[in-house]
Design an enzyme around this catalytic site. Sequence first.
Site, PDB file in Angstrom:
ATOM      1  N   HIS A   1      -2.061-143.432-103.559  1.00  0.00           N
ATOM      2  CA  HIS A   1      -2.510-142.040-103.507  1.00  0.00           C
ATOM      3  C   HIS A   1      -1.555-141.138-102.731  1.00  0.00           C
ATOM      4  O   HIS A   1      -0.947-141.568-101.738  1.00  0.00           O
ATOM      5  CB  HIS A   1      -3.888-141.968-102.823  1.00  0.00           C
ATOM      6  CG  HIS A   1      -4.980-142.657-103.562  1.00  0.00           C
ATOM      7  ND1 HIS A   1      -5.301-142.349-104.874  1.00  0.00           N
ATOM      8  CD2 HIS A   1      -5.850-143.637-103.191  1.00  0.00           C
ATOM      9  CE1 HIS A   1      -6.312-143.119-105.256  1.00  0.00           C
ATOM     10  NE2 HIS A   1      -6.656-143.915-104.262  1.00  0.00           N
TER      11      HIS A   1
ATOM     12  N   CYS B   1     -12.721-150.861-108.660  1.00  0.00           N
ATOM     13  CA  CYS B   1     -11.506-150.989-109.467  1.00  0.00           C
ATOM     14  C   CYS B   1     -11.553-152.186-110.414  1.00  0.00           C
ATOM     15  O   CYS B   1     -11.081-152.097-111.546  1.00  0.00           O
ATOM     16  CB  CYS B   1     -10.279-150.998-108.564  1.00  0.00           C
ATOM     17  SG  CYS B   1     -10.000-149.348-107.860  1.00  0.00           S
TER      18      CYS B   1
ATOM     19  N   ASP C   1      -5.387-154.408-106.757  1.00  0.00           N
ATOM     20  CA  ASP C   1      -5.487-153.727-105.445  1.00  0.00           C
ATOM     21  C   ASP C   1      -5.713-154.628-104.227  1.00  0.00           C
ATOM     22  O   ASP C   1      -6.542-154.287-103.363  1.00  0.00           O
ATOM     23  CB  ASP C   1      -6.613-152.687-105.486  1.00  0.00           C
ATOM     24  CG  ASP C   1      -6.390-151.617-106.538  1.00  0.00           C
ATOM     25  OD1 ASP C   1      -5.457-151.746-107.328  1.00  0.00           O
ATOM     26  OD2 ASP C   1      -7.185-150.659-106.575  1.00  0.00           O
TER      27      ASP C   1
ATOM     28  N   ASP D   1      -3.440-149.126-105.606  1.00  0.00           N
ATOM     29  CA  ASP D   1      -3.853-147.760-105.385  1.00  0.00           C
ATOM     30  C   ASP D   1      -2.692-147.085-104.673  1.00  0.00           C
ATOM     31  O   ASP D   1      -2.176-147.640-103.689  1.00  0.00           O
ATOM     32  CB  ASP D   1      -5.085-147.773-104.458  1.00  0.00           C
ATOM     33  CG  ASP D   1      -6.309-147.171-105.088  1.00  0.00           C
ATOM     34  OD1 ASP D   1      -6.277-146.853-106.284  1.00  0.00           O
ATOM     35  OD2 ASP D   1      -7.311-147.012-104.369  1.00  0.00           O
TER      36      ASP D   1
ATOM     37  N   HIS E   1      -7.249-143.643 -97.828  1.00  0.00           N
ATOM     38  CA  HIS E   1      -6.793-145.038 -97.959  1.00  0.00           C
ATOM     39  C   HIS E   1      -5.610-145.117 -98.919  1.00  0.00           C
ATOM     40  O   HIS E   1      -5.434-144.244 -99.769  1.00  0.00           O
ATOM     41  CB  HIS E   1      -7.939-145.937 -98.472  1.00  0.00           C
ATOM     42  CG  HIS E   1      -8.403-145.540 -99.845  1.00  0.00           C
ATOM     43  ND1 HIS E   1      -9.324-144.548-100.052  1.00  0.00           N
ATOM     44  CD2 HIS E   1      -8.049-145.970-101.073  1.00  0.00           C
ATOM     45  CE1 HIS E   1      -9.529-144.395-101.346  1.00  0.00           C
ATOM     46  NE2 HIS E   1      -8.765-145.245-101.998  1.00  0.00           N
TER      47      HIS E   1
ATOM     48  N   LYS F   1      -1.351-146.555-109.453  1.00  0.00           N
ATOM     49  CA  LYS F   1      -2.389-145.682-110.020  1.00  0.00           C
ATOM     50  C   LYS F   1      -2.965-144.776-108.941  1.00  0.00           C
ATOM     51  O   LYS F   1      -2.795-145.044-107.744  1.00  0.00           O
ATOM     52  CB  LYS F   1      -3.501-146.509-110.661  1.00  0.00           C
ATOM     53  CG  LYS F   1      -4.229-147.415-109.677  1.00  0.00           C
ATOM     54  CD  LYS F   1      -5.183-148.340-110.405  1.00  0.00           C
ATOM     55  CE  LYS F   1      -5.877-149.306-109.474  1.00  0.00           C
ATOM     56  NZ  LYS F   1      -6.740-148.700-108.476  1.00  0.00           N
TER      57      LYS F   1
HETATM   58  C1  VGL Z   1     -11.377-148.756-104.824  1.00  0.00           C
HETATM   59  C2  VGL Z   1     -12.922-147.325-103.954  1.00  0.00           C
HETATM   60  C3  VGL Z   1     -11.991-146.334-103.882  1.00  0.00           C
HETATM   61  C4  VGL Z   1     -11.067-150.135-105.341  1.00  0.00           C
HETATM   62  C5  VGL Z   1     -10.441-147.774-104.776  1.00  0.00           C
HETATM   63  O1  VGL Z   1      -9.898-150.569-105.291  1.00  0.00           O
HETATM   64  O2  VGL Z   1     -11.998-150.786-105.829  1.00  0.00           O
HETATM   65  N1  VGL Z   1     -12.614-148.532-104.431  1.00  0.00           N
HETATM   66  N2  VGL Z   1     -10.755-146.567-104.292  1.00  0.00           N
END
Ligand code: VGL
Length: 194
Positions: free
Chosen positions: A55, A141, A11, A53, A72, A97
């Site tokens: 979403h 993550c 990420d 990520d 985000h 993901k």
């Molecule tokens: C993450 C919080 C929410 C991360 C992703 O990539 O660590 N943290 N979504």
Amino acid sequence: MGYRAALLIVDVQNDFCPGGRLEVPDGDRVIDPINRAVDYFVKAGLPVLASRDWHPPFTSHFRDFGGVWPVHCVQGTDGAAFHPALRLPEGTTLLSKGMNLSENGYSAFEGVAADGRMLADLLRDLGVQKLYISGLATDYCVLYTTIEALRNGFDVTVLTDAVAALDIVAGELPSAVEEMENAGAQLATVEELH
Ligand code: VGL
């Protein structure tokens, strides 16, 4: 390294870097070490994988819809793009993901590649036994990914100079690095890759 290893970059997206919507303090400091690790893996002919990520705009992962996080990494937005300074090599396997409307998608093991394979199967198909983990954020993550990797029977080394934490509840959480170590992960710096 003895047996086949792979580098996993978790990420490293604009929204988790300074100026992003869920910024990890100094999150972009992981990029140089990760780029050096990438060079090392590419030269050694070893696979590099990167999770993101990814979403949908409305998901119960977000505060506005019952979750805890600000919006985000919405699919297709600039915030969801990899940081421009990150040098992903040609042939990097991409894992997306967090697409489900009700999942957090913290672990890259929930990630799906373009061909539909999940991370654990992909690694097994590649003959990978040892996973070097880097990226953002150490306490979410990266932590979930590491725990899941160990549960799946992989050997894990967390690259400690190539991860950074959100650290939302400063001092209240046990250190995520300690937690990963206690779960069986090894720790190393990028310089120690030889
Ligand atoms: C993450 C919080 C929410 C991360 C992703 O990539 O660590 N943290 N979504």
